[in-house]
Design an enzyme around this catalytic site. Structure first.
Site, PDB file in Angstrom:
ATOM      1  N   SER A  23     -25.497 -32.645 -18.140  1.00  8.22           N
ATOM      2  CA  SER A  23     -25.095 -33.386 -19.351  1.00  8.22           C
ATOM      3  C   SER A  23     -25.737 -34.766 -19.385  1.00  8.22           C
ATOM      4  O   SER A  23     -26.218 -35.229 -20.427  1.00  8.22           O
ATOM      5  CB  SER A  23     -23.571 -33.573 -19.382  1.00  8.22           C
ATOM      6  N   ARG A  27     -28.767 -36.452 -21.942  1.00 12.42           N
ATOM      7  CA  ARG A  27     -28.486 -37.683 -22.688  1.00 12.42           C
ATOM      8  C   ARG A  27     -29.461 -38.800 -22.305  1.00 12.42           C
ATOM      9  O   ARG A  27     -29.905 -39.573 -23.168  1.00 12.42           O
ATOM     10  CB  ARG A  27     -27.040 -38.130 -22.436  1.00 12.42           C
ATOM     11  N   GLY A  94     -26.965 -25.066 -25.245  1.00  3.97           N
ATOM     12  CA  GLY A  94     -26.045 -25.546 -26.281  1.00  3.97           C
ATOM     13  C   GLY A  94     -26.079 -27.063 -26.416  1.00  3.97           C
ATOM     14  O   GLY A  94     -26.010 -27.605 -27.526  1.00  3.97           O
ATOM     15  N   ARG A 122     -23.974 -18.425 -30.771  1.00  4.04           N
ATOM     16  CA  ARG A 122     -22.952 -19.478 -30.595  1.00  4.04           C
ATOM     17  C   ARG A 122     -22.739 -20.262 -31.889  1.00  4.04           C
ATOM     18  O   ARG A 122     -23.651 -20.417 -32.697  1.00  4.04           O
ATOM     19  CB  ARG A 122     -23.359 -20.385 -29.423  1.00  4.04           C
ATOM     20  N   GLN A 169     -20.028 -32.106 -27.059  1.00  5.72           N
ATOM     21  CA  GLN A 169     -21.324 -31.912 -27.738  1.00  5.72           C
ATOM     22  C   GLN A 169     -21.211 -32.359 -29.187  1.00  5.72           C
ATOM     23  O   GLN A 169     -22.110 -33.029 -29.705  1.00  5.72           O
ATOM     24  CB  GLN A 169     -21.740 -30.444 -27.648  1.00  5.72           C
ATOM     25  N   ASP A 315     -16.280 -25.928 -17.864  1.00  5.63           N
ATOM     26  CA  ASP A 315     -17.290 -25.033 -17.292  1.00  5.63           C
ATOM     27  C   ASP A 315     -16.855 -24.454 -15.940  1.00  5.63           C
ATOM     28  O   ASP A 315     -17.549 -23.602 -15.380  1.00  5.63           O
ATOM     29  CB  ASP A 315     -18.632 -25.761 -17.145  1.00  5.63           C
ATOM     30  N   LYS A 342     -19.121 -19.922 -25.210  1.00  2.00           N
ATOM     31  CA  LYS A 342     -20.157 -20.409 -24.279  1.00  2.00           C
ATOM     32  C   LYS A 342     -21.316 -19.410 -24.224  1.00  2.00           C
ATOM     33  O   LYS A 342     -21.445 -18.567 -25.097  1.00  2.00           O
ATOM     34  CB  LYS A 342     -19.525 -20.634 -22.897  1.00  2.00           C
ATOM     35  N   ARG A 346     -16.791 -16.161 -22.000  1.00  2.00           N
ATOM     36  CA  ARG A 346     -16.473 -16.297 -20.564  1.00  2.00           C
ATOM     37  C   ARG A 346     -15.069 -15.820 -20.216  1.00  2.00           C
ATOM     38  O   ARG A 346     -14.771 -15.656 -19.027  1.00  2.00           O
ATOM     39  CB  ARG A 346     -16.700 -17.743 -20.096  1.00  2.00           C
ATOM     40  N   ARG A 388     -23.429 -19.492 -15.123  1.00  2.50           N
ATOM     41  CA  ARG A 388     -22.178 -19.801 -14.380  1.00  2.50           C
ATOM     42  C   ARG A 388     -21.483 -18.524 -13.898  1.00  2.50           C
ATOM     43  O   ARG A 388     -20.825 -18.515 -12.861  1.00  2.50           O
ATOM     44  CB  ARG A 388     -21.239 -20.675 -15.212  1.00  2.50           C
TER      45      ARG A 388
HETATM   46  O1  LIG Z   1     -21.648 -32.365 -23.808  1.00  6.69           O
HETATM   47  C1  LIG Z   1     -22.044 -31.677 -22.845  1.00  6.69           C
HETATM   48  O2  LIG Z   1     -23.002 -32.019 -22.141  1.00  6.69           O
HETATM   49  C2  LIG Z   1     -21.330 -30.414 -22.560  1.00  6.69           C
HETATM   50  C3  LIG Z   1     -20.097 -30.203 -23.129  1.00  6.69           C
HETATM   51  C4  LIG Z   1     -19.343 -28.945 -22.970  1.00  6.69           C
HETATM   52  O3  LIG Z   1     -19.517 -28.165 -24.149  1.00  6.69           O
HETATM   53  P1  LIG Z   1     -18.582 -28.364 -25.451  1.00  6.69           P
HETATM   54  O4  LIG Z   1     -18.814 -29.684 -26.011  1.00  6.69           O
HETATM   55  O5  LIG Z   1     -19.038 -27.265 -26.380  1.00  6.69           O
HETATM   56  O6  LIG Z   1     -17.189 -28.144 -24.954  1.00  6.69           O
HETATM   57  C5  LIG Z   1     -19.814 -28.147 -21.768  1.00  6.69           C
HETATM   58  O7  LIG Z   1     -19.274 -26.844 -21.808  1.00  6.69           O
HETATM   59  C6  LIG Z   1     -21.318 -28.071 -21.671  1.00  6.69           C
HETATM   60  O8  LIG Z   1     -21.702 -27.406 -20.499  1.00  6.69           O
HETATM   61  C7  LIG Z   1     -21.947 -29.451 -21.641  1.00  6.69           C
HETATM   62  C1  LIG Z   2     -21.754 -24.308 -21.585  1.00  9.01           C
HETATM   63  C2  LIG Z   2     -22.780 -24.763 -20.869  1.00  9.01           C
HETATM   64  O1  LIG Z   2     -23.905 -25.366 -21.361  1.00  9.01           O
HETATM   65  P1  LIG Z   2     -24.477 -25.470 -22.853  1.00  9.01           P
HETATM   66  O2  LIG Z   2     -23.317 -25.517 -23.804  1.00  9.01           O
HETATM   67  O3  LIG Z   2     -25.287 -26.718 -22.841  1.00  9.01           O
HETATM   68  O4  LIG Z   2     -25.321 -24.252 -23.073  1.00  9.01           O
HETATM   69  C3  LIG Z   2     -22.739 -24.695 -19.398  1.00  9.01           C
HETATM   70  O5  LIG Z   2     -23.650 -25.269 -18.764  1.00  9.01           O
HETATM   71  O6  LIG Z   2     -21.830 -24.077 -18.813  1.00  9.01           O
END
Ligand SMILES: O=C(O)C1=C[C@@H](OP(=O)(O)O)[C@@H](O)[C@H](O)C1
Ligand SMILES: C=C(OP(=O)(O)O)C(=O)O
EC number: 2.5.1.19
Length: 431
Positions: A23, A27, A94, A122, A169, A315, A342, A346, A388
């Site tokens: 993350s 950023r 994502g 997604r 996110q 996660d 995800k 999951r 994961r």
């Molecule tokens: O902001 C981020 O870097 C993340 C936020 C989470 O997702 P969500 O914002 O969809 O919950 C997490 O599951 C993902 O692995 C990374």
């Molecule tokens: C949900 C995850 O990542 P992203 O949403 O960035 O695909 C993850 O790393 O478990």
């Protein structure tokens, strides 16, 4: 290609440093690209997901060089971003698509974003809705708010937005759009989600106000380049924490790992279950705490999960389900509907995977029920291409009677390319 894992006569011992936080790496690259000048990011996570972010910003005209895990970002600033000549491929990531959508919404050019099979399933309306309110135009080619998506951005207006889902996110997408928009943009969240964007902005000379669960950003700030180091990824450390907890005679230390409270949900829940885990803050890098986590094999009891704890362990829930198969009692992991959106669903994937290994486990809408003290027998499992799930299955093989055959471990490249080497470094055969 499937691979077979069998580590039954092993425990875990020693010290480890996990790779940089995913993350935070995304950023850091995004903010460095917005800053005019040269930034250096140390201990950047070189994984498939973060490479998608690198490639996207290169296509926008930013110069990016990688030297080992040090990344050099040379940018002329946001005003010099150019319209990419072809669609930007987001792969499996994502975080890249959602944060980038926020940023691109503020540019008056057209960009198409595509993704792999998993990412194309997604939900994207969670970012499309607020960014459309700010004035950007989105067109989902299949008409269902899924990838591929065309963005026509431009001059945006600030909004105040209450997040309908707990998502860092979405929060970050709006913060990035707000940063490039005249006026004051506000995001309000119900439960705290990871706050890395907020914590990183001051390092680039930006300012942002955070009061309780309300974040306010003033637009049109110009960011300054900086030199920063990414802490180790708490979500990668979680695999070793879980492994040491459930494998007899184990004792490990994870060093130089991020211990930001918005990521410590898993550790906090495990402690309530009786886990012997010590978390020590060693120093801060900017506003991010870095520390050491020490874990020993423990006798665990079930606990109840509160809704406000879920974002801080989002996660790690598949791992928590694995741990719950070893507790003295039955445990229900509630309020986890977000897991369905995800890389794969999951909830279903965790239940199917652990059931194949011999666990007594079932799913309903937004929860997983796990029966404790189960001997995992081993067997064949599917990851659905989800990194994961693959890593959780490898950890499960350490306590399984017979081998665990995993259909795809290649997907581990998404977030933790050295995972299997790191595992071998920690495993010690019983003598
Ligand atoms: O902001 C981020 O870097 C993340 C936020 C989470 O997702 P969500 O914002 O969809 O919950 C997490 O599951 C993902 O692995 C990374
Ligand atoms: C949900 C995850 O990542 P992203 O949403 O960035 O695909 C993850 O790393 O478990």
């Amino acid at each position: 290609m499937s691979e077979r894992f069998h580590f039954k006569d092993y425990s875990l011992a020693g010290e480890i440093e996990v790779p940089g936080d995913k993350s935070i790496s995304h950023r850091a690259l995004m903010l460095a690209s917005l800053a005019q000048g040269e930034s250096v990011i140390n201990r950047f996570l070189l994984s498939e997901d973060c490479n998608r972010t690198i490639e996207a910003f290169k296509a926008l005209g930013v110069q990016i060089e990688t030297h080992g895990d040090q990344v050099l970002v040379k940018s002329e600033g946001a005003s010099a971003f150019k319209e990419p000549s072809s669609p930007l491929e987001m792969g499996n990531s994502g975080t890249t698509i959602r944060l980038l959508a926020g940023l691109l919404a503020a540019f008056s050019f057209q960009v198409t974003l595509t993704g792999d099979e998993s990412l194309s399933k997604r939900p994207m309306e969670r970012v499309i809705t607020p960014l459309t309110k700010m004035g950007a135009h989105f067109q989902s080619i299949t008409g269902d708010n899924k990838l591929p998506i065309k963005i026509n951005g431009g001059k945006l207006m600030p909004i105040t937005y209450h997040l309908p889902v707990d998502s860092a996110q979405v929060k970050s997408a709006i913060i990035l759009a707000g940063l490039l928009t005249e006026g004051q943009t506000t995001v309000v969240e119900n439960n705290p989600t990871r706050d890395h964007t907020e914590k990183m902005l001051p390092a680039f000379g930006g300012s942002i106000k955070v009061e309780e669960q309300t974040v306010t950003i003033k637009g049109k700030q110009s960011l300054k380049p900086t030199n920063l180091t990414v802490p180790g990824d708490q979500s990668s450390a979680a695999f070793w924490v879980a492994a040491a907890l459930i494998t007899p005679d184990s004792h490990i230390k994870v060093k130089e790992v991020g211990v930001n409270e918005t990521r410590l949900g898993f550790v906090n829940v495990l402690r309530r279950m009786g886990a012997n885990i010590k978390v020590k803050v060693d120093r801060y890098i900017g506003d991010e705490p870095i520390g050491t986590i020490e874990v020993s094999y423990s006798t665990l009891h079930p606990t109840t999960i509160k809704p406000n704890e879920v974002p801080a362990m989002i996660d790690e829930v598949p791992l928590l389900a694995l741990v719950a198969t070893q507790t003295y009692g039955d445990m229900t992991i509630e309020h986890i509907e977000e897991l369905r959106y995800k890389e794969t669903d999951r909830i279903s994937a965790t239940v199917a995977l652990l059931k194949n290994l011999g666990a007594n486990i079932k799913a309903s809408n937004d929860q997983i029920e796990v029966y404790g003290r189960t001997l995992l027998k081993g067997g064949q499992v599917k990851t659905n291409g989800d990194h994961r799930m693959a890593m959780m299955a490898v950890i499960a093989s350490i306590i399984s009677e017979k081998p665990v055959t995993i259909d795809d471990v290649e997907c581990i490249q998404v977030s933790y390319p050295n995972f299997l080497d790191d595992l071998r470094g920690l495993l010690k055969e019983f003598v």
